[in-house]
Write a protein that holds these residues in place. Structure first.
Motif, short mmCIF file in Angstrom:
data_model
loop_
_atom_site.label_atom_id
_atom_site.label_comp_id
_atom_site.label_asym_id
_atom_site.label_seq_id
_atom_site.Cartn_x
_atom_site.Cartn_y
_atom_site.Cartn_z
N LEU A 1 -83.19 -36.34 31.61
CA LEU A 1 -82.69 -35.76 30.37
C LEU A 1 -83.78 -35.72 29.31
CD1 LEU A 1 -79.10 -37.31 30.20
CD2 LEU A 1 -79.74 -34.94 30.75
N VAL A 2 -84.58 -36.78 29.24
CA VAL A 2 -85.71 -36.79 28.29
C VAL A 2 -86.71 -35.69 28.66
CG1 VAL A 2 -87.68 -38.14 27.47
CG2 VAL A 2 -85.43 -39.23 27.72
N TRP A 3 -87.02 -35.58 29.94
CA TRP A 3 -87.98 -34.57 30.40
C TRP A 3 -87.48 -33.15 30.13
CZ3 TRP A 3 -87.33 -31.29 34.78
CH2 TRP A 3 -88.46 -30.55 35.11
N VAL A 4 -86.20 -32.90 30.43
CA VAL A 4 -85.63 -31.57 30.19
C VAL A 4 -85.63 -31.27 28.69
CG1 VAL A 4 -83.50 -30.20 30.31
CG2 VAL A 4 -84.28 -31.48 32.31
N GLY A 5 -85.28 -32.25 27.88
CA GLY A 5 -85.31 -32.06 26.42
C GLY A 5 -86.71 -31.75 25.91
N TRP B 1 -87.98 -28.25 24.19
CA TRP B 1 -88.67 -28.24 22.90
C TRP B 1 -89.98 -27.47 23.00
CZ3 TRP B 1 -92.97 -31.30 20.97
CH2 TRP B 1 -93.14 -31.19 19.59
N GLN B 2 -90.66 -27.61 24.14
CA GLN B 2 -91.95 -26.94 24.35
C GLN B 2 -91.80 -25.46 24.67
OE1 GLN B 2 -95.11 -28.30 24.15
NE2 GLN B 2 -94.15 -30.13 23.34
N THR B 3 -90.84 -25.11 25.52
CA THR B 3 -90.77 -23.74 26.05
C THR B 3 -89.56 -22.94 25.59
OG1 THR B 3 -89.63 -24.44 28.05
CG2 THR B 3 -92.04 -24.42 28.13
N GLY B 4 -88.54 -23.58 25.09
CA GLY B 4 -87.35 -22.87 24.64
C GLY B 4 -86.09 -23.35 25.33
N PRO B 5 -84.95 -22.93 24.80
CA PRO B 5 -83.67 -23.45 25.29
C PRO B 5 -83.25 -22.97 26.67
CG PRO B 5 -83.32 -21.80 23.58
CD PRO B 5 -84.80 -22.04 23.66
N GLN B 6 -83.93 -21.96 27.24
CA GLN B 6 -83.54 -21.50 28.57
C GLN B 6 -83.67 -22.61 29.61
OE1 GLN B 6 -86.18 -20.47 26.89
NE2 GLN B 6 -87.95 -20.27 28.24
N VAL B 7 -84.56 -23.56 29.38
CA VAL B 7 -84.71 -24.71 30.29
C VAL B 7 -83.42 -25.52 30.35
CG1 VAL B 7 -85.96 -26.88 30.63
CG2 VAL B 7 -87.20 -24.82 29.95
#
Length: 158
Positions: free
Chosen positions: A34-38, A42-48
């Motif tokens: 969850l930390v990694w996905v967040g 933050w880096q690439t946008g909400p599509q992640v």
């Protein structure tokens, strides 16, 4: 992806031998995921968030009916959801297909082992110390180690 390896390698072993997928392992990988996905969002946008969040939801919903029918263990369902969270929804279908083929081969091997000509071999295996130890670890749990096949398939696909 290190989180997938940290999750899947131990699960392959414990599910094959003891037919167990410990919740603590699933939770222990979900938190850093969850930390990694967040961080990635933050880096690439909400599509992640969509790719990984949808992976978790689809992974849970696809196998949940099998648990409701009593043909699959809850650990297998939770594992598939966590695989979807870590790897994203695009890997779920290939993982599911590959794991199902492996489980089917396992079932065929078990059915073949019931043939009369193999009774002596089955008897030797049943009396072996190693097999008795495995049965103790299983504590009465039976069935195919589908979680092990899901975990191995996730490593192959990813």
């Amino acid at each position: 992806m290190i989180l997938l390896w940290l999750l899947c390698v131990p699960i392959v072993m414990t599910d094959l031998i003891a037919r167990r997928i410990p919740n603590v392992w699933l939770i222990g990988v979900v938190a850093p995921t969850l930390v990694w996905v967040g961080w990635r969002a933050w880096q690439t946008g909400p599509q992640v968030l969509w790719v990984h969040g949808l992976g978790a939801v689809i992974g849970l919903l696809v196998l949940l009916p099998f648990w409701w029918r009593g043909v699959m263990a809850a650990g297998d369902v939770k594992l598939f959801a966590v695989i979807g969270l870590i790897a994203g929804y695009p890997v779920l279908l290939p993982v599911w297909c590959l794991a199902s083929v492996a489980a089917g081969v396992h079932a065929l091997i078990l059915l073949t082992g019931r043939l009369k000509g193999l009774a002596r071999w089955r008897g030797r295996l049943a009396q072996s110390r190693a097999w008795q130890r495995i049965l103790q670890w299983r504590a009465g749990r039976v069935g195919l180690p589908y979680g092990a096949y899901l975990a191995a398939a996730a490593l192959v696909v990813r």
